[in-house]
Enzyme design. Structure first.
Site, PDB file in Angstrom:
ATOM      1  N   THR A   6       0.893  -1.283  -0.054  1.00 40.50           N
ATOM      2  CA  THR A   6      -0.204  -0.127   0.029  1.00 40.50           C
ATOM      3  C   THR A   6       1.373   1.295  -0.137  1.00 40.50           C
ATOM      4  OG1 THR A   6      -1.648   1.067   1.191  1.00 40.50           O
ATOM      5  CG2 THR A   6       0.024   0.251   2.521  1.00 40.50           C
ATOM      6  N   SER A 161      -0.233   7.254  -6.369  1.00 41.54           N
ATOM      7  CA  SER A 161      -1.740   5.679  -6.738  1.00 41.54           C
ATOM      8  C   SER A 161      -2.234   5.857  -8.380  1.00 41.54           C
ATOM      9  CB  SER A 161      -2.954   6.406  -6.198  1.00 41.54           C
ATOM     10  OG  SER A 161      -3.443   7.752  -7.271  1.00 41.54           O
ATOM     11  N   CYS A 164       1.594   3.717  -8.900  1.00 38.02           N
ATOM     12  CA  CYS A 164       1.607   2.052  -8.064  1.00 38.02           C
ATOM     13  C   CYS A 164       0.512   1.269  -8.285  1.00 38.02           C
ATOM     14  CB  CYS A 164       2.262   2.251  -6.799  1.00 38.02           C
ATOM     15  SG  CYS A 164       2.220   0.951  -5.953  1.00 38.02           S
ATOM     16  N   THR A 167      -1.403   0.695  -5.150  1.00 43.61           N
ATOM     17  CA  THR A 167      -2.529   1.782  -4.819  1.00 43.61           C
ATOM     18  C   THR A 167      -3.224   2.821  -5.143  1.00 43.61           C
ATOM     19  OG1 THR A 167      -0.442   2.360  -3.922  1.00 43.61           O
ATOM     20  CG2 THR A 167      -1.386   4.046  -4.153  1.00 43.61           C
TER      21      THR A 167
END
Length: 176
Positions: A6, A161, A164, A167
Site C-alpha cells: 500500500t 496512486s 503504483c 495503491t
C-alpha cells in the site's frame, strides 16, 4: 499468494502533521478491497499511526505500540524503540510482516520488524509499495511550493496512486 502493499505518507509543515493512506488491499493479482482504513489516531488523539503489510499483523503491532506508548507516558521515541526491540527479539512478533509509520507533534518514525526505528531527515516519510513515488513527489512539493502539509500529503499519494498498481485513490486522512 502474497498480500501486496500500500502507500502511507506523513508530511510535517509548520505546526501541521498529516498522515494519508490509500485504501487498496491486494492479494496476488486481485484487488480484494478498495476502502481499507490504514491510518488512525491513537494515544488519546496525540499520535498518528499507519501501516503497510499484513492487516492482521499490523493490528497486532498497533495494539502493542499503543501499549508501549501508554507504558512510556506518551514518549513516542522510547515507545518506538521499545516496540522495535520486542519485535526483533520475540519469536512470535518476529514473524509479523508489516511496517509502522508513527508521528506526533515532535517526531516521525518508521518502525520495522528487523529492529529499525528510522527518523526521516526531512519533513516527509512514507511506507509501502508506492513509497518511492510519494517521497519524490513530496520532497519536490515541500521544496518548491507553498502548499500546506495536507495538500502536499494528498498530492504525493495521488501521484503514487497513478504509478503504483498496489495503491488506489481512495484516501484516508488524519491530522494533528
Amino acid at each position: 499468494m502474497k498480500w501486496r502493499s500500500t502507500t502511507v505518507v506523513c508530511v510535517r509543515k509548520n505546526d501541521s502533521v498529516v498522515m494519508v493512506s490509500d485504501g487498496q488491499v491486494t492479494y496476488g493479482n486481485t484487488i480484494m478491497k478498495g476502502n481499507a482504513k490504514k491510518v488512525r489516531k491513537m494515544g488519546e488523539g496525540n499520535v498518528l499511526a499507519g501501516f503497510a503489510g499484513s492487516v492482521a499483523d499490523a493490528m497486532a503491532l498497533f495494539d502493542r505500540f499503543e501499549a508501549k506508548y501508554r507504558e512510556w507516558g506518551g514518549n513516542l521515541l522510547k515507545s518506538a524503540v521499545e516496540l522495535a526491540k520486542d519485535w526483533r527479539t520475540d519469536r512470535v512478533l518476529r514473524r509479523l510482516e508489516a511496517l509502522l509509520l508513527v508521528a506526533d507533534k515532535k517526531y516521525t518514525f518508521i518502525i520495522s520488524g528487523t529492529g529499525e526505528v528510522i527518523q526521516p531527515e526531512d519533513d516527509i516519510a512514507s511506507i509501502g509499495s508506492g513509497s518511492p513515488y510519494a517521497i519524490a513527489a513530496g520532497r519536490a512539493l515541500l521544496k518548491h511550493t507553498n502548499l500546506s502539509a495536507k495538500e502536499i500529503a494528498l498530492e504525493s499519494i495521488r501521484i503514487a496512486s497513478e504509478i503504483c498498481i498496489y495503491t488506489n485513490d481512495n484516501f484516508t486522512i488524519e491530522e494533528l
